[in-house]
Design an enzyme around this catalytic site. Structure first.
Site, PDB file in Angstrom:
ATOM      1  N   ASP A 140       1.947   4.996 -20.319  1.00  0.00           N
ATOM      2  CA  ASP A 140       1.596   6.357 -20.733  1.00  0.00           C
ATOM      3  C   ASP A 140       1.321   6.464 -22.226  1.00  0.00           C
ATOM      4  O   ASP A 140       0.837   7.503 -22.693  1.00  0.00           O
ATOM      5  CB  ASP A 140       2.701   7.340 -20.348  1.00  0.00           C
ATOM      6  CG  ASP A 140       2.607   7.791 -18.900  1.00  0.00           C
ATOM      7  OD1 ASP A 140       1.601   7.471 -18.245  1.00  0.00           O
ATOM      8  OD2 ASP A 140       3.537   8.464 -18.422  1.00  0.00           O
TER       9      ASP A 140
ATOM     10  N   ARG B 278       0.894  14.574  -8.747  1.00  0.00           N
ATOM     11  CA  ARG B 278       1.240  13.333  -8.073  1.00  0.00           C
ATOM     12  C   ARG B 278       2.694  13.340  -7.601  1.00  0.00           C
ATOM     13  O   ARG B 278       3.024  12.790  -6.543  1.00  0.00           O
ATOM     14  CB  ARG B 278       1.009  12.169  -9.054  1.00  0.00           C
ATOM     15  CG  ARG B 278       1.407  10.804  -8.532  1.00  0.00           C
ATOM     16  CD  ARG B 278       0.421  10.303  -7.536  1.00  0.00           C
ATOM     17  NE  ARG B 278       0.756   8.981  -7.041  1.00  0.00           N
ATOM     18  CZ  ARG B 278       0.075   8.376  -6.081  1.00  0.00           C
ATOM     19  NH1 ARG B 278      -0.975   8.974  -5.536  1.00  0.00           N
ATOM     20  NH2 ARG B 278       0.420   7.173  -5.650  1.00  0.00           N
TER      21      ARG B 278
ATOM     22  N   MET C 179      -2.471  -1.683 -15.827  1.00  0.00           N
ATOM     23  CA  MET C 179      -1.884  -0.973 -14.691  1.00  0.00           C
ATOM     24  C   MET C 179      -2.858   0.008 -14.022  1.00  0.00           C
ATOM     25  O   MET C 179      -2.844   0.166 -12.804  1.00  0.00           O
ATOM     26  CB  MET C 179      -0.620  -0.244 -15.142  1.00  0.00           C
ATOM     27  CG  MET C 179       0.469  -1.195 -15.626  1.00  0.00           C
ATOM     28  SD  MET C 179       1.974  -0.377 -16.171  1.00  0.00           S
ATOM     29  CE  MET C 179       2.642   0.178 -14.610  1.00  0.00           C
TER      30      MET C 179
ATOM     31  N   ASN D  99       8.556  13.177 -16.883  1.00  0.00           N
ATOM     32  CA  ASN D  99       8.662  12.302 -15.722  1.00  0.00           C
ATOM     33  C   ASN D  99      10.099  12.160 -15.242  1.00  0.00           C
ATOM     34  O   ASN D  99      10.338  11.586 -14.180  1.00  0.00           O
ATOM     35  CB  ASN D  99       8.079  10.928 -16.052  1.00  0.00           C
ATOM     36  CG  ASN D  99       6.572  10.977 -16.222  1.00  0.00           C
ATOM     37  OD1 ASN D  99       5.883  11.744 -15.565  1.00  0.00           O
ATOM     38  ND2 ASN D  99       6.044  10.171 -17.130  1.00  0.00           N
TER      39      ASN D  99
ATOM     40  N   ASP E 186      -3.286  12.864 -12.079  1.00  0.00           N
ATOM     41  CA  ASP E 186      -4.320  12.351 -12.972  1.00  0.00           C
ATOM     42  C   ASP E 186      -5.233  11.362 -12.263  1.00  0.00           C
ATOM     43  O   ASP E 186      -4.803  10.583 -11.421  1.00  0.00           O
ATOM     44  CB  ASP E 186      -3.687  11.621 -14.168  1.00  0.00           C
ATOM     45  CG  ASP E 186      -3.057  12.586 -15.153  1.00  0.00           C
ATOM     46  OD1 ASP E 186      -3.495  13.740 -15.197  1.00  0.00           O
ATOM     47  OD2 ASP E 186      -2.140  12.162 -15.877  1.00  0.00           O
TER      48      ASP E 186
END
Length: 434
Positions: A315, A95, A337, A23, A119
């Site tokens: 995550d 994404r 979330m 990320n 995802d």
């Protein structure tokens, strides 16, 4: 198409070097669009999501090349100011394709963005991105695509985000870095990969104060220059390896971490019974641990809840579920979330786990459970890793399909696990003919 075939029950022991932060790598690649100079990125993970991001910037006209296994050189001098529309098919792969919006808008005054992919873990809002761009003077049209325009260029502004979105903060940081004046980002995300992006933008010529906090002040520049930058180690991968060692009973040394990025992860895992030690910048997970959940004061059930940094990372909630199946006691895991993150738990139940899914956001896990091998498919990156963790400590043979999802986030995971003693093979799936 490929699958993993795993024979469970082997202890995972040895030494592992974590890959660069997935990320973190993706916005750093996007940030190369902010300059005509060469940007060299080191410790880039060779994973499917990085390949997709590279394909996106190459399609826009960037010159990109791998200098060695994990070093990437990018030069975006030839990117055409008229070619501000990332490819639709490539954008649907990840994404993070929407991270191209900020650099394109800041440098060329326009970005035509197709809907991003990624995802299927629940609704992931684009509103914080668009609110930030509006505050900086962009005009926005939302139809099939999202068209962003700032004909006279962006202007510095005072941005307040209605949620500390990681990607929206990254987009706003990149746009502000190439916008003259002082932009303030309030309620900003401050995850380690956001900090890493900010540090690289400083190397490129931006003045950013407040890195690591939820208020960042960005002094933008009329022109940014190239730089060399090393991607920080992936704290999510490190947490995944810690859990793997815990459930299989092996002793594992994870080299070259950033200990400050792991404080909450280590704290939560310790409450679930998994102890770890610091040895310089290395994390050592001792072998042969008996995992026992610590109940809260007053003998209340242990509760694990994710949240924006520095809270426990969203995550890692899937990984925590897999770890909890092997920890004595009961834990309530609240993933507030993303409403689809915990849906995969039915696959662990099929393997013998004792999990009650209370609603899309909450699950109660009671352990330890004797897991058995099963055939399952990976719905997303982290759920796939959670099932891999379960399979490695289960009795018998497991098969995990749709492993391209795992490959999106974990570099050569099967090779690296075999080096630690795992019995895992990557097997091609024969196509089904009508």
């Amino acid at each position: 198409m490929e699958k993993f075939v795993i024979e469970g029950g082997a202890q995972l022991s040895g030494t592992v070097v974590p890959a660069g932060n997935k990320n973190g790598a993706l916005p750093l690649i996007a940030a190369s669009l902010l300059t005509e100079d060469e940007v060299v990125l080191r410790n880039i993970p060779r994973i499917a999501d990085v390949d997709a991001m590279v394909d996106l910037v190459v399609d826009l006209g960037a010159d990109v090349g791998w200098r060695c296994d994990n070093e990437l050189a990018l030069c975006c001098a030839a990117v055409d100011g008229e070619a501000v529309a990332p490819d639709r098919g490539l954008s649907e792969r990840i994404r993070a394709s929407f991270l191209l919006a900020g650099p394109l808008l800041a440098r060329f005054g326009r970005a035509d963005m197709p809907p991003p992919g990624g995802d299927v873990i629940g609704r992931r809002r684009l509103d914080p991105h668009l609110d930030a761009f509006r505050e900086m003077g962009a005009r926005i049209e939302v139809e099939r695509d999202i068209v962003l325009a700032a004909g006279g260029g962006l202007r510095a502004g005072d941005v307040f985000m209605d949620e500390p979105s990681v990607m929206a903060t990254e987009n706003a940081l990149m746009a502000a870095a190439l916008t003259q004046g002082t932009t303030v980002l309030n309620n900003a995300a401050c995850e380690p990969h956001v900090q890493d992006l900010a540090r690289m933008l400083v190397k490129m010529g931006a003045d950013i104060q407040g890195i690591g906090s939820n208020v960042m002040t960005v002094g933008g520049a009329a022109r940014l220059h190239g730089c060399e930058h090393r991607v920080a180690p992936d704290h999510i991968e490190i947490g995944s390896f810690m859990a793997l060692a815990g459930v299989t009973g092996g002793e594992l040394r994870i080299k070259g971490t950033v200990p400050g990025d792991l404080r909450m992860i280590r704290l939560v895992f310790e409450r679930m019974g998994l102890r770890s030690q610091l040895d310089g910048d290395d994390i050592v997970v001792p072998g042969g641990q008996k995992l026992i959940c610590q109940r809260d004061v007053g003998d209340y059930k242990l509760k694990l809840q994710d949240g924006p940094w520095p809270a426990f990372p969203a995550d890692l909630t899937s990984i925590a579920v897999a770890l909890a199946t092997q920890s004595e006691g009961s834990v309530l895991i609240h993933e507030w979330m993303f409403e689809n993150r915990l849906i995969f738990t039915d696959k662990l139940v099929a393997m013998g786990a004792d999990i009650v899914l209370c609603d899309p956001h909450r699950a109660i896990v009671t352990g330890p459970s004797r897991l058995r091998g099963e055939r399952v498919d990976s719905p997303d990156i982290r759920a796939g890793m959670a099932m891999l963790i379960a399979a490695l400590c289960a009795e018998g043979r497991s098969e995990i399909g749709n492993i391209r999802q795992i490959d999106r986030g974990y570099e050569r995971i099967d090779e690296r696990l075999r080096a630690l003693g795992a019995r895992i093979e990557r097997v091609a799936i024969e196509p089904v003919h009508a």
